[in-house]
Design a protein around this motif. Structure first.
Motif, PDB file in Angstrom:
ATOM      1  N   ALA A   8       1.448  17.115  -1.039  1.00  0.00           N
ATOM      2  CA  ALA A   8       0.755  18.070  -0.165  1.00  0.00           C
ATOM      3  C   ALA A   8      -0.392  18.723  -0.927  1.00  0.00           C
ATOM      4  N   ASP A   9      -1.633  18.462  -0.487  1.00  0.00           N
ATOM      5  CA  ASP A   9      -2.816  19.078  -1.095  1.00  0.00           C
ATOM      6  C   ASP A   9      -3.962  18.957  -0.107  1.00  0.00           C
ATOM      7  N   ASP A  10      -4.728  20.046   0.054  1.00  0.00           N
ATOM      8  CA  ASP A  10      -5.800  20.023   1.039  1.00  0.00           C
ATOM      9  C   ASP A  10      -7.054  19.308   0.556  1.00  0.00           C
ATOM     10  N   GLN A  11      -7.154  19.036  -0.735  1.00  0.00           N
ATOM     11  CA  GLN A  11      -8.312  18.314  -1.261  1.00  0.00           C
ATOM     12  C   GLN A  11      -8.007  16.818  -1.284  1.00  0.00           C
ATOM     13  N   GLY A  17      -5.492  10.906  -5.353  1.00  0.00           N
ATOM     14  CA  GLY A  17      -5.256  10.599  -6.758  1.00  0.00           C
ATOM     15  C   GLY A  17      -3.785  10.725  -7.130  1.00  0.00           C
ATOM     16  N   LEU A  18      -3.123  11.773  -6.599  1.00  0.00           N
ATOM     17  CA  LEU A  18      -1.699  11.948  -6.864  1.00  0.00           C
ATOM     18  C   LEU A  18      -0.874  10.811  -6.270  1.00  0.00           C
ATOM     19  N   VAL A  19      -1.237  10.390  -5.076  1.00  0.00           N
ATOM     20  CA  VAL A  19      -0.515   9.293  -4.433  1.00  0.00           C
ATOM     21  C   VAL A  19      -0.627   8.023  -5.270  1.00  0.00           C
ATOM     22  N   LEU A  20      -1.847   7.731  -5.752  1.00  0.00           N
ATOM     23  CA  LEU A  20      -2.042   6.544  -6.583  1.00  0.00           C
ATOM     24  C   LEU A  20      -1.275   6.656  -7.898  1.00  0.00           C
ATOM     25  N   LEU A  21      -1.336   7.845  -8.506  1.00  0.00           N
ATOM     26  CA  LEU A  21      -0.655   8.055  -9.784  1.00  0.00           C
ATOM     27  C   LEU A  21       0.848   7.897  -9.640  1.00  0.00           C
ATOM     28  N   LEU A  22       1.413   8.538  -8.618  1.00  0.00           N
ATOM     29  CA  LEU A  22       2.860   8.474  -8.421  1.00  0.00           C
ATOM     30  C   LEU A  22       3.314   7.059  -8.083  1.00  0.00           C
ATOM     31  N   GLY A  23       2.446   6.299  -7.386  1.00  0.00           N
ATOM     32  CA  GLY A  23       2.798   4.936  -7.033  1.00  0.00           C
ATOM     33  C   GLY A  23       2.959   4.021  -8.236  1.00  0.00           C
ATOM     34  N   LEU A  24       2.394   4.441  -9.367  1.00  0.00           N
ATOM     35  CA  LEU A  24       2.490   3.639 -10.591  1.00  0.00           C
ATOM     36  C   LEU A  24       3.713   3.998 -11.426  1.00  0.00           C
ATOM     37  N   LEU A  25       4.382   5.076 -11.073  1.00  0.00           N
ATOM     38  CA  LEU A  25       5.507   5.538 -11.872  1.00  0.00           C
ATOM     39  C   LEU A  25       6.806   4.866 -11.429  1.00  0.00           C
ATOM     40  N   PRO A  26       7.580   4.340 -12.362  1.00  0.00           N
ATOM     41  CA  PRO A  26       8.865   3.741 -11.987  1.00  0.00           C
ATOM     42  C   PRO A  26       9.836   4.821 -11.501  1.00  0.00           C
ATOM     43  N   GLY A  32       4.734   9.889   1.851  1.00  0.00           N
ATOM     44  CA  GLY A  32       3.696  10.439   2.722  1.00  0.00           C
ATOM     45  C   GLY A  32       2.856  11.466   1.999  1.00  0.00           C
ATOM     46  N   SER A  33       1.781  11.898   2.663  1.00  0.00           N
ATOM     47  CA  SER A  33       0.921  12.946   2.111  1.00  0.00           C
ATOM     48  C   SER A  33       0.405  13.803   3.254  1.00  0.00           C
ATOM     49  N   ALA A  34       0.085  15.065   2.954  1.00  0.00           N
ATOM     50  CA  ALA A  34      -0.347  16.008   3.975  1.00  0.00           C
ATOM     51  C   ALA A  34      -1.426  16.918   3.413  1.00  0.00           C
ATOM     52  N   ALA A  35      -2.300  17.404   4.313  1.00  0.00           N
ATOM     53  CA  ALA A  35      -3.425  18.237   3.895  1.00  0.00           C
ATOM     54  C   ALA A  35      -3.248  19.704   4.241  1.00  0.00           C
ATOM     55  N   ASP A  36      -2.176  20.061   4.955  1.00  0.00           N
ATOM     56  CA  ASP A  36      -1.933  21.466   5.276  1.00  0.00           C
ATOM     57  C   ASP A  36      -0.439  21.705   5.447  1.00  0.00           C
ATOM     58  N   GLY A  37      -0.063  22.986   5.458  1.00  0.00           N
ATOM     59  CA  GLY A  37       1.344  23.337   5.485  1.00  0.00           C
ATOM     60  C   GLY A  37       2.084  22.873   6.725  1.00  0.00           C
ATOM     61  N   GLU A  38       1.439  22.945   7.880  1.00  0.00           N
ATOM     62  CA  GLU A  38       2.112  22.520   9.112  1.00  0.00           C
ATOM     63  C   GLU A  38       2.394  21.022   9.091  1.00  0.00           C
ATOM     64  N   ALA A  39       1.437  20.239   8.578  1.00  0.00           N
ATOM     65  CA  ALA A  39       1.651  18.795   8.467  1.00  0.00           C
ATOM     66  C   ALA A  39       2.776  18.493   7.479  1.00  0.00           C
ATOM     67  N   VAL A  40       2.884  19.302   6.420  1.00  0.00           N
ATOM     68  CA  VAL A  40       3.976  19.122   5.454  1.00  0.00           C
ATOM     69  C   VAL A  40       5.324  19.249   6.139  1.00  0.00           C
ATOM     70  N   LEU A  41       5.478  20.295   6.948  1.00  0.00           N
ATOM     71  CA  LEU A  41       6.760  20.506   7.621  1.00  0.00           C
ATOM     72  C   LEU A  41       7.099  19.356   8.561  1.00  0.00           C
ATOM     73  N   ARG A  42       6.108  18.848   9.273  1.00  0.00           N
ATOM     74  CA  ARG A  42       6.363  17.719  10.186  1.00  0.00           C
ATOM     75  C   ARG A  42       6.805  16.484   9.404  1.00  0.00           C
ATOM     76  N   LEU A  43       6.120  16.221   8.280  1.00  0.00           N
ATOM     77  CA  LEU A  43       6.459  15.038   7.497  1.00  0.00           C
ATOM     78  C   LEU A  43       7.813  15.176   6.810  1.00  0.00           C
ATOM     79  N   VAL A  44       8.144  16.369   6.370  1.00  0.00           N
ATOM     80  CA  VAL A  44       9.466  16.577   5.766  1.00  0.00           C
ATOM     81  C   VAL A  44      10.561  16.311   6.795  1.00  0.00           C
ATOM     82  N   ALA A  45      10.339  16.777   8.026  1.00  0.00           N
ATOM     83  CA  ALA A  45      11.320  16.538   9.090  1.00  0.00           C
ATOM     84  C   ALA A  45      11.460  15.049   9.390  1.00  0.00           C
ATOM     85  N   ASP A  46      10.339  14.310   9.304  1.00  0.00           N
ATOM     86  CA  ASP A  46      10.361  12.882   9.645  1.00  0.00           C
ATOM     87  C   ASP A  46      10.889  12.016   8.503  1.00  0.00           C
TER      88      ASP A  46
END
Length: 248
Positions: A8-11, A17-26, A32-46
């Motif tokens: 979750a980051d609005d930039q 960059g975080l998504v790409l970095l984390l995808g390389l970590l075993p 998922g990723s979100a740009a605002d708090g409301e989207a975070v809550l929806r994605l956490v629920a899903d």
């Protein structure tokens, strides 16, 4: 065990960059990723992630409120806060909201992986700069107000009797009691936790085994109702167990 992580980051540059970095970590799967708090809550629920990497400053709902909602509605999901500056005023609010890890955005892949693993194991992970901010905030908080003085009785006060008991020498007076029934050793361990020492460093400092350190930590957490080391730092300073001068 693979950790399922939501970013979750609005930039967009930081988020992608975080998504790409984390995808390389075993051992880490980005769900998922979100740009605002409301989207975070929806994605956490899903997606029901294990961990959310949470930016503090986002539109529509900031990271502190999103953290509070996640911890209330989805208690199995842990939150690791990502902050641009270690002295962000929202860090302390995020701790109270239930965040278990705190990293600056300069953290590398190893730092992030360590924080994700720590919070999934029930521990806390604090970036050193964030921990200094936390310690300074707690150590600089106003002291508890003293209880009001008792009113002076209207009756004349009798002169002290010459047969009064002698004053007990200071060396013979009992040591002040510790809060919540903590033992002297548990308070000593807590003091070292507040200084930022790991279990291994505490064991070396006290000349005891790391297993014994873990036992003391479990005992003091049970007695005080603390959940993690971040809360233990706050407790130690508020109870006067930690020495602020040791961190200067």
């Amino acid at each position: 065990m693979t950790a399922r992580v939501l970013v979750a980051d609005d930039q967009s540059v930081v988020r992608e960059g975080l998504v790409l970095l984390l995808g390389l970590l075993p051992g880490i799967e980005v769900v998922g990723s979100a740009a605002d708090g409301e989207a975070v809550l929806r994605l956490v629920a899903d997606t029901r992630p294990d961990v959310v990497l949470m930016d503090l400053r986002m539109p529509r709902m900031d990271g502190v409120e999103a953290t509070r909602r996640i911890r209330a509605e989805f208690p199995d999901t842990q939150v690791v806060v990502l902050t641009t500056y270690s002295d962000d005023e929202s860090v302390f609010a995020a701790l109270r909201a239930g965040a278990r890890g705190f990293l600056t955005k300069s953290a590398d892949a190893e730092d992030i992986a360590r924080a994700v693993k720590a919070v999934m194991d029930g521990d806390a992970q604090l970036d050193p700069g964030v921990q200094r901010r936390l310690l300074n905030t707690v150590a600089g908080s106003p002291e508890r107000p003293s209880p009001p003085a008792q009113p002076v009785a209207s009756q004349p006060v009798p002169a002290p009797s010459v047969t009064s008991q002698p004053v007990t020498p200071r060396s013979a007076q009992p040591a002040p009691s510790l809060p919540d029934g903590l033992t002297a050793r548990e308070a000593q361990v807590l003091r070292l936790i507040a200084r930022g020492l790991s279990n291994g460093e505490i064991a070396a400092s006290l000349f005891i085994s790391e297993a014994t350190v873990k036992t003391h930590i479990n005992n003091l957490f049970t007695k005080t109702g603390l959940r993690d080391r971040a809360q233990a730092v706050v407790y130690a300073y508020r109870q006067g167990i930690a020495d602020p001068s040791a961190d200067s």
